[in-house]
Design a protein around this motif. Structure first.
Motif, short mmCIF file in Angstrom:
data_model
loop_
_atom_site.label_atom_id
_atom_site.label_comp_id
_atom_site.label_asym_id
_atom_site.label_seq_id
_atom_site.Cartn_x
_atom_site.Cartn_y
_atom_site.Cartn_z
N GLY A 1 0.81 -1.21 0.00
CA GLY A 1 0.00 0.00 0.00
C GLY A 1 0.85 1.26 0.00
N GLY A 2 1.89 1.28 0.79
CA GLY A 2 2.80 2.42 0.81
C GLY A 2 3.54 2.59 -0.50
N LEU A 3 3.92 1.47 -1.10
CA LEU A 3 4.60 1.51 -2.39
C LEU A 3 3.69 2.08 -3.47
CD1 LEU A 3 7.32 0.57 -3.66
CD2 LEU A 3 6.12 -1.51 -4.30
N VAL A 4 2.45 1.63 -3.51
CA VAL A 4 1.48 2.13 -4.49
C VAL A 4 1.21 3.62 -4.27
CG1 VAL A 4 -0.93 1.96 -5.23
CG2 VAL A 4 0.44 -0.11 -4.95
N ALA A 5 1.05 4.02 -3.02
CA ALA A 5 0.81 5.43 -2.73
C ALA A 5 1.99 6.30 -3.18
CB ALA A 5 0.54 5.63 -1.24
N GLY A 6 3.20 5.83 -2.94
CA GLY A 6 4.39 6.58 -3.36
C GLY A 6 4.48 6.72 -4.86
N VAL A 7 4.18 5.65 -5.58
CA VAL A 7 4.22 5.71 -7.05
C VAL A 7 3.15 6.65 -7.57
CG1 VAL A 7 3.80 4.34 -9.13
CG2 VAL A 7 5.30 3.46 -7.36
N VAL B 1 1.90 9.23 -6.13
CA VAL B 1 2.29 10.62 -5.86
C VAL B 1 3.36 11.09 -6.84
CG1 VAL B 1 3.49 12.06 -4.16
CG2 VAL B 1 1.63 10.58 -3.44
N MET B 2 4.22 10.17 -7.29
CA MET B 2 5.31 10.55 -8.20
C MET B 2 4.90 10.62 -9.67
SD MET B 2 7.97 11.26 -6.50
CE MET B 2 9.16 11.26 -7.81
N VAL B 3 3.77 10.01 -10.05
CA VAL B 3 3.38 9.95 -11.46
C VAL B 3 3.24 11.34 -12.09
CG1 VAL B 3 1.45 9.34 -12.99
CG2 VAL B 3 2.41 7.64 -11.46
N PRO B 4 2.58 12.31 -11.46
CA PRO B 4 2.50 13.64 -12.11
C PRO B 4 3.87 14.28 -12.34
CG PRO B 4 0.90 13.49 -10.34
CD PRO B 4 1.75 12.28 -10.25
N ARG B 5 4.79 14.08 -11.43
CA ARG B 5 6.12 14.65 -11.60
C ARG B 5 6.85 13.97 -12.76
NH1 ARG B 5 9.75 15.85 -6.52
NH2 ARG B 5 8.14 17.43 -6.42
#
Length: 69
Positions: A51-57, A59-63
């Motif tokens: 879950g933390g890994l998916v949330a981090g990815v 968050v980074m997708v727009p950047r």
């Protein structure tokens, strides 16, 4: 060097395998509105990690999209 890397990977695998074997007790996760989930502790920890890994990815997708253009 190649054998040292394989030895390190094997040590990490066996450490995680021992962790999984030592944490087979049932854990209960309580959600909202009285919903609960019972699973082995190692699955609860793995689900939290994923879950933390998916949330981090996410968050980074727009950047990443912004840098590509």
């Amino acid at each position: 060097m190649k054998y040292l890397l394989w030895l390190l990977k094997a040590a990490i695998f066996f450490t995680l395998f021992a962790f999984a074997l030592n944490n087979q007790q049932t854990a209960t996760v309580h959600f909202f509105f009285g919903t609960q989930w019972q699973a082995p502790l190692v699955l609860v920890v793995l689900a939290a990690f994923v879950g933390g890994l998916v949330a981090g990815v996410l968050v980074m997708v727009p950047r990443w999209w912004k840098q590509r253009s």
